[in-house]
Write a protein that holds these residues in place. Structure first.
Motif, mmCIF file in Angstrom:
data_model
loop_
_atom_site.group_PDB
_atom_site.id
_atom_site.type_symbol
_atom_site.label_atom_id
_atom_site.label_comp_id
_atom_site.label_asym_id
_atom_site.label_seq_id
_atom_site.Cartn_x
_atom_site.Cartn_y
_atom_site.Cartn_z
ATOM 1 N N THR A 16 0.758 -1.232 -0.007
ATOM 2 C CA THR A 16 0.139 0.103 0.011
ATOM 3 C C THR A 16 0.714 1.379 -0.148
ATOM 4 O OG1 THR A 16 -0.209 -0.028 2.408
ATOM 5 C CG2 THR A 16 -1.802 -1.213 1.052
ATOM 6 N N ALA A 17 1.805 1.372 -1.047
ATOM 7 C CA ALA A 17 2.359 2.772 -1.298
ATOM 8 C C ALA A 17 1.281 3.730 -2.197
ATOM 9 C CB ALA A 17 3.774 2.492 -1.792
ATOM 10 N N GLU A 18 1.802 4.865 -2.152
ATOM 11 C CA GLU A 18 1.001 5.830 -3.075
ATOM 12 C C GLU A 18 0.904 5.213 -4.370
ATOM 13 O OE1 GLU A 18 -1.619 8.978 -3.202
ATOM 14 O OE2 GLU A 18 -0.918 8.085 -1.575
ATOM 15 N N SER A 19 1.973 4.933 -4.601
ATOM 16 C CA SER A 19 2.057 4.321 -6.283
ATOM 17 C C SER A 19 1.292 3.287 -6.657
ATOM 18 C CB SER A 19 3.649 3.887 -6.567
ATOM 19 O OG SER A 19 3.894 3.019 -5.571
ATOM 20 N N ALA A 20 0.749 2.504 -5.579
ATOM 21 C CA ALA A 20 -0.218 1.480 -5.698
ATOM 22 C C ALA A 20 -1.670 1.849 -6.356
ATOM 23 C CB ALA A 20 -0.299 0.446 -4.511
ATOM 24 N N LYS A 21 -1.996 2.947 -6.024
ATOM 25 C CA LYS A 21 -3.259 3.455 -6.667
ATOM 26 C C LYS A 21 -2.857 4.334 -7.681
ATOM 27 C CE LYS A 21 -4.936 7.060 -4.402
ATOM 28 N NZ LYS A 21 -5.602 8.101 -3.628
ATOM 29 N N SER A 22 -2.444 3.724 -8.795
ATOM 30 C CA SER A 22 -2.239 4.680 -9.803
ATOM 31 C C SER A 22 -2.676 4.196 -10.978
ATOM 32 C CB SER A 22 -0.508 5.075 -10.106
ATOM 33 O OG SER A 22 -0.001 3.772 -10.540
ATOM 34 N N LEU A 23 -3.039 5.085 -11.877
ATOM 35 C CA LEU A 23 -3.553 4.325 -13.311
ATOM 36 C C LEU A 23 -2.535 3.392 -13.869
ATOM 37 C CD1 LEU A 23 -5.677 4.537 -15.423
ATOM 38 C CD2 LEU A 23 -4.523 6.354 -16.451
ATOM 39 N N GLU A 24 -1.148 3.788 -13.732
ATOM 40 C CA GLU A 24 -0.321 2.908 -14.246
ATOM 41 C C GLU A 24 -0.060 1.446 -13.796
ATOM 42 O OE1 GLU A 24 0.641 7.146 -14.753
ATOM 43 O OE2 GLU A 24 0.329 5.948 -13.065
ATOM 44 N N GLN A 25 -0.650 1.401 -12.560
ATOM 45 C CA GLN A 25 -0.728 0.141 -11.854
ATOM 46 C C GLN A 25 -1.744 -0.797 -12.395
ATOM 47 O OE1 GLN A 25 2.220 -1.003 -10.375
ATOM 48 N NE2 GLN A 25 1.298 -2.928 -10.020
ATOM 49 N N LEU A 26 -2.917 0.101 -12.666
ATOM 50 C CA LEU A 26 -4.239 -0.940 -12.566
ATOM 51 C C LEU A 26 -4.292 -1.908 -13.741
ATOM 52 C CD1 LEU A 26 -6.911 0.097 -11.466
ATOM 53 C CD2 LEU A 26 -7.637 1.047 -13.801
ATOM 54 N N PRO A 27 -3.552 -2.023 -14.759
ATOM 55 C CA PRO A 27 -3.565 -3.137 -15.505
ATOM 56 C C PRO A 27 -3.100 -4.473 -14.635
ATOM 57 C CG PRO A 27 -2.577 -1.343 -16.912
ATOM 58 C CD PRO A 27 -2.901 -0.956 -15.553
ATOM 59 N N GLU A 28 -2.217 -4.324 -13.972
ATOM 60 C CA GLU A 28 -2.004 -5.726 -13.177
ATOM 61 C C GLU A 28 -2.921 -6.221 -12.196
ATOM 62 O OE1 GLU A 28 1.130 -7.068 -13.790
ATOM 63 O OE2 GLU A 28 1.431 -5.257 -15.265
ATOM 64 N N TYR A 29 -3.526 -5.390 -11.923
ATOM 65 C CA TYR A 29 -4.735 -5.638 -11.054
ATOM 66 C C TYR A 29 -5.911 -6.333 -11.837
ATOM 67 C CZ TYR A 29 -2.625 -2.301 -7.757
ATOM 68 O OH TYR A 29 -1.898 -1.647 -7.001
ATOM 69 N N LEU B 122 -7.980 7.894 -7.937
ATOM 70 C CA LEU B 122 -6.478 7.449 -8.358
ATOM 71 C C LEU B 122 -5.662 8.557 -8.810
ATOM 72 C CD1 LEU B 122 -7.789 4.542 -8.189
ATOM 73 C CD2 LEU B 122 -6.699 3.955 -10.650
ATOM 74 N N ASN B 123 -4.298 8.123 -8.802
ATOM 75 C CA ASN B 123 -3.165 8.988 -9.281
ATOM 76 C C ASN B 123 -2.966 8.833 -10.712
ATOM 77 O OD1 ASN B 123 -3.135 9.809 -6.496
ATOM 78 N ND2 ASN B 123 -1.517 8.477 -5.930
ATOM 79 N N CYS B 124 -2.490 9.570 -11.443
ATOM 80 C CA CYS B 124 -1.873 9.527 -12.998
ATOM 81 C C CYS B 124 -0.581 10.446 -12.939
ATOM 82 C CB CYS B 124 -3.051 9.987 -13.741
ATOM 83 S SG CYS B 124 -2.482 9.509 -15.353
ATOM 84 N N GLY B 125 0.393 9.672 -12.978
ATOM 85 C CA GLY B 125 1.619 10.452 -13.219
ATOM 86 C C GLY B 125 1.662 10.863 -11.688
ATOM 87 N N ASP B 126 2.063 12.092 -11.723
ATOM 88 C CA ASP B 126 2.616 12.811 -10.392
ATOM 89 C C ASP B 126 1.270 13.734 -10.156
ATOM 90 O OD1 ASP B 126 2.354 14.775 -12.319
ATOM 91 O OD2 ASP B 126 4.331 15.930 -11.409
ATOM 92 N N ILE B 127 0.126 13.446 -10.530
ATOM 93 C CA ILE B 127 -1.254 14.062 -10.122
ATOM 94 C C ILE B 127 -1.765 13.349 -9.393
ATOM 95 C CG2 ILE B 127 -3.055 15.602 -11.103
ATOM 96 C CD1 ILE B 127 -1.530 15.914 -13.749
ATOM 97 N N LYS B 128 -2.204 13.799 -8.087
ATOM 98 C CA LYS B 128 -3.003 13.071 -7.130
ATOM 99 C C LYS B 128 -4.409 12.882 -7.157
ATOM 100 C CE LYS B 128 -3.399 12.559 -2.025
ATOM 101 N NZ LYS B 128 -3.083 11.028 -1.740
#
Length: 375
Positions: free
Chosen positions: A77-90, A151-157
């Protein structure tokens, strides 16, 4: 009528209450034996999305329950986990485990797990049901109701999101026993926020009880319940956050910018405490509020974030993040949630962002943050 649960003396908390949402009502249940409840909830059409740390802490009790599930997705549960970039893995994981539209997702964790599960529930297979077992104080006292995913996208929270109500929310303060001090303070930041929104008197009362809340479980449950009751009013009259519910973002424009400027070294609710302090400081200088509000609230807000005052804050990153806040209008206008002359919290449009930036710099200098990076 709600059932009543007797808790230590004369403090009473309802076992459940209901939230009216666009998909129908959903129930918030206060549970004393969450593992037993979860065991009854998990079956072969339940896909669990769980905080990796929660999995580790409660592994022995969770293991037989997890064996009943269709799948178990562990989230770091790092902040990077809730990102658009990570979503395809889920998505790949859930489809590989044959998620179907008549299945459901069960989130077990804090806000990061909630955001991921809620967003997936809204979008995967064009929508599946979900429910939430919040394990952090911040999630139990604030984010578990309101239907939002962020969800975050890039550096935009929190730039992407949905409004997807759960089927139910199950709260057990047992989970709070394993939280660190900073995690409890993070949840307290949101509790202070919602009580400030309710009234100056409500804020003063929770500020008075601040230390006792951490020591007295029954008092903690009482304030969790009251925090949700206050929020319930706003989310039911403005579920999609267009008007009255905007006040729930008090402390968040500045708080999110602080999170970004410190690379998320400051937990969310603690950054919100800083953000409220900044909002109270800025408001009288914009001729909107009174200095008395800042002085009245500062001591307890400062106590809640004091352990993080030495974190390096880049003002460049702070102002970049503030300029990207999703509530802003046009090129120069900032939409800020600030106290007025009576200490009531409301939305104000500040048409000259440069003036706000200058006051923010004054605040940083005023607070003499030792590692502030000016420039």
């Amino acid at each position: 009528m709600d059932k009543i649960l007797q808790l230590m003396g004369d403090i009473r908390v309802s076992e459940f209450f209901e939230i009216n949402a666009h998909t129908g009502n959903y129930r918030v249940v206060f549970e004393k034996d969450v593992m037993h409840y979860l065991a009854r909830d998990v079956d072969k059409i339940a896909h669990l999305i769980i905080d990796k740390n929660v999995m580790s802490l409660y592994q022995k009790r969770l293991q037989p329950i997890l064996l009943q599930a269709a799948s178990v997705l562990c989230i770091e549960t790092a902040e990077s986990a809730k990102s658009l970039e990570q979503l395809p893995e889920y998505v790949k994981f859930l489809t590989a485990h044959q998620l179907r539209r008549d299945h459901r997702l069960i989130a077990i964790g804090g806000g990061v797990v909630q955001d991921i599960t809620c967003f997936l529930a809204a979008t995967i297979l064009r929508g599946v049901k979900w429910c939430f077992y919040p394990t952090t104080l911040l999630a139990q006292a604030d984010s578990c109701i309101g239907s939002k995913s962020s969800l975050n996208c890039g550096d935009i929270k929190n730039i992407l999101g949905t409004f997807t109500p759960p089927e139910k929310v199950i709260i057990d303060v047992l989970f709070l026993d394993t939280l660190k001090k900073c995690d409890l303070q993070s949840g307290m930041g949101e509790m202070l926020k919602v009580h400030a929104i309710d009234s100056p008197q409500a804020f003063d009362k929770i500020a008075q009880d601040y230390h006792a809340i951490f020591e007295d479980r029954a008092l903690m449950i009482k304030y969790i319940r009251r925090s949700l009751e206050i929020k319930k009013y706003y989310i039911e009259i403005d579920e999609f956050d267009r008007h009255e519910r905007n006040v729930m973002n008090y402390g968040h424009s500045f708080g999110h910018a602080i999170e970004s400027a410190t690379y998320y070294k400051i937990p969310h609710g603690i950054a919100v405490s800083m953000g409220m302090d900044m909002a109270n400081y800025i408001s009288p200088q914009l001729k909107l509020g009174r200095k008395d509000t800042y002085l009245r609230m500062h001591d307890i807000l400062n106590e809640n974030y004091n352990d993080f005052r030495d974190i390096d804050i880049s003002t460049i990153r702070f102002f970049e993040a503030l300029s990207k806040d999703k509530k802003n209008l046009g090129q120069q206008a900032l939409a800020l949630i600030l106290p007025d002359e009576q200490g009531r919290i409301g939305k104000h449009i500040c048409n000259d962002s440069k003036v706000v930036y200058e006051i923010c710099l004054q605040y940083f200098k005023h607070m003499t943050l030792e590692k502030i990076n000016i420039g």
